[in-house]
Design an enzyme around this catalytic site. Structure first.
Site, short mmCIF file in Angstrom:
data_model
loop_
_atom_site.label_atom_id
_atom_site.label_comp_id
_atom_site.label_asym_id
_atom_site.label_seq_id
_atom_site.Cartn_x
_atom_site.Cartn_y
_atom_site.Cartn_z
N ASN A 155 0.87 -1.30 -0.13
CA ASN A 155 -0.06 -0.02 0.11
C ASN A 155 0.93 1.39 -0.09
O ASN A 155 1.39 1.62 0.96
CB ASN A 155 -0.87 0.14 1.31
CG ASN A 155 -1.59 1.24 1.40
OD1 ASN A 155 -1.77 2.02 0.52
ND2 ASN A 155 -2.49 1.50 2.46
N LYS A 180 0.28 4.22 -0.21
CA LYS A 180 -0.57 5.38 0.18
C LYS A 180 0.05 6.67 -0.57
O LYS A 180 0.01 6.50 -1.77
CB LYS A 180 0.04 5.73 1.76
CG LYS A 180 -0.13 4.25 2.49
CD LYS A 180 0.09 4.45 4.17
CE LYS A 180 -0.27 3.34 4.53
NZ LYS A 180 -0.14 3.35 6.43
N GLU A 216 -6.94 4.85 8.26
CA GLU A 216 -6.51 6.29 7.65
C GLU A 216 -7.78 6.88 7.10
O GLU A 216 -7.80 8.01 7.25
CB GLU A 216 -5.14 6.38 6.77
CG GLU A 216 -4.13 6.16 7.69
CD GLU A 216 -2.65 5.50 6.80
OE1 GLU A 216 -2.82 5.69 5.66
OE2 GLU A 216 -1.80 5.18 7.53
N GLU A 224 -5.34 -4.73 10.55
CA GLU A 224 -4.37 -3.73 10.80
C GLU A 224 -4.59 -3.00 12.09
O GLU A 224 -5.34 -1.95 12.15
CB GLU A 224 -4.45 -2.67 9.46
CG GLU A 224 -3.96 -3.23 8.19
CD GLU A 224 -3.38 -2.24 7.31
OE1 GLU A 224 -2.27 -2.53 6.75
OE2 GLU A 224 -3.96 -1.16 7.08
N GLY A 228 2.57 2.23 10.73
CA GLY A 228 3.71 3.45 10.79
C GLY A 228 4.34 3.83 12.07
O GLY A 228 5.07 4.85 12.05
N SER A 272 3.65 -2.13 10.38
CA SER A 272 4.92 -2.27 10.56
C SER A 272 5.42 -3.76 10.16
O SER A 272 6.43 -4.23 11.08
CB SER A 272 5.34 -1.83 12.10
OG SER A 272 5.03 -0.57 12.14
P1 13P Z 1 3.05 0.27 7.64
O1 13P Z 1 3.64 -1.10 7.05
O2 13P Z 1 3.91 1.44 7.11
O3 13P Z 1 3.02 0.24 9.23
O4 13P Z 1 1.42 0.50 7.22
C1 13P Z 1 0.79 -0.58 7.21
C2 13P Z 1 -0.53 0.05 6.42
O5 13P Z 1 -1.24 0.62 6.98
C3 13P Z 1 -0.63 -0.76 5.27
O6 13P Z 1 -2.10 -0.46 4.73
#
Ligand code: 13P
Length: 249
Positions: free
Chosen positions: A11, A13, A97, A166, A172, A211
């Site tokens: 992802n 983002k 998010e 998640e 993050g 993470s």
């Molecule tokens: P991270 O791997 O950066 O923690 O993000 C996870 C995430 O939100 C994937 O959709």
């Protein structure tokens, strides 16, 4: 019998540029192992470019959101049909998010999942609790409520989704759920699917996100109900994404 094939999804983002994406995809394509199923979810403006770069490859394309509506006066929204036409196979719906920053409700997320399925996309439905909710012992209730909304909307078609757990506190933050913590929630989700659809629930893939890095991926993916990962930060580095994909094989 269980025949779930591990799925690793990046992802991106709101990251990237045409040049950086081209470089990243070329590096992933050059090194990605064949055994796991892989996908990347790019920002809307780059989907067409990415579809061209991935054409003929085993790396699938996804988007990060879609509208619950089929078409109409919805300024700024992108329909599932548009995503399918441009070459997407997957679409993430209900990422934390979007739930937190855009006020997406369980009901809206369920409608988005339905819109995705109606246009031949596989929705990757995200569920997860905040740190406060975990500390209050509400994890099971929160993810259960989030999944129940989607089951209520889709009925028997629930088996066509990919589910992603998640935990918000692990996204993050560099703080990943332990394999045991993740497995515990995945098992709850699997049991809820089973109650809704019977033994076919054994075929639904449940990804873990939050993470995931090359050094923790293998132990997470080794859990019985963890069928791959939804990768944020580490999906932006080809070497890391490929290493995580290897951990899935
Ligand atoms: P991270 O791997 O950066 O923690 O993000 C996870 C995430 O939100 C994937 O959709």
């Amino acid at each position: 019998m269980t025949t779930r094939r591990t799925l690793v999804v990046g992802n991106w983002k709101m990251h990237g540029s045409r040049a950086r994406n081209a470089e990243l995809l070329a590096a992933i394509l050059a090194a990605a192992p064949g055994a796991a199923e892989l996908a990347v979810c790019a920002p809307f403006p780059y989907l067409a470019d990415a579809a061209a770069a991935l054409s003929g490859s085993a790396l699938a394309l996804g988007a990060q959101d879609c509208s619950a509506h089929a078409e109409g006066a919805y300024t700024g929204e992108v329909s599932a049909a548009m995503l399918a036409e441009i070459g997407c196979r997957y679409v993430i719906v209900g990422h934390s998010e979007r739930r937190a920053q855009h006020g997406e409700s369980d009901g809206l997320v369920a409608q988005k999942a339905q819109a995705a399925l109606a246009h031949g996309l596989t929705p990757i439905v995200c569920v997860g609790e905040t740190l406060l909710q975990r500390e209050h012992g509400q994890t099971g209730a929160v993810v259960g409520r989030q999944l129940a909304a989607v089951i209520g909307q889709l009925g028997e078609r629930i088996g066509a989704i990919v589910l992603a757990y998640e935990p918000v506190w692990a996204i993050g933050t560099g703080r990943t759920a332990s394999p045991q913590q993740a497995q515990e929630v995945h098992a709850l989700l699997r049991a809820q699917l089973q109650a809704a659809m019977g033994t076919a629930a054994a075929q639904v893939r449940i990804l873990y996100g939050g993470s995931v890095k090359p050094d923790n991926a293998a132990t997470l993916f080794a859990q019985p109900d963890i069928d791959g990962g939804l990768i944020g930060g580490a999906s932006l580095k080809a070497a890391d994404f490929v290493a995580i994909a290897r951990a899935a094989t």
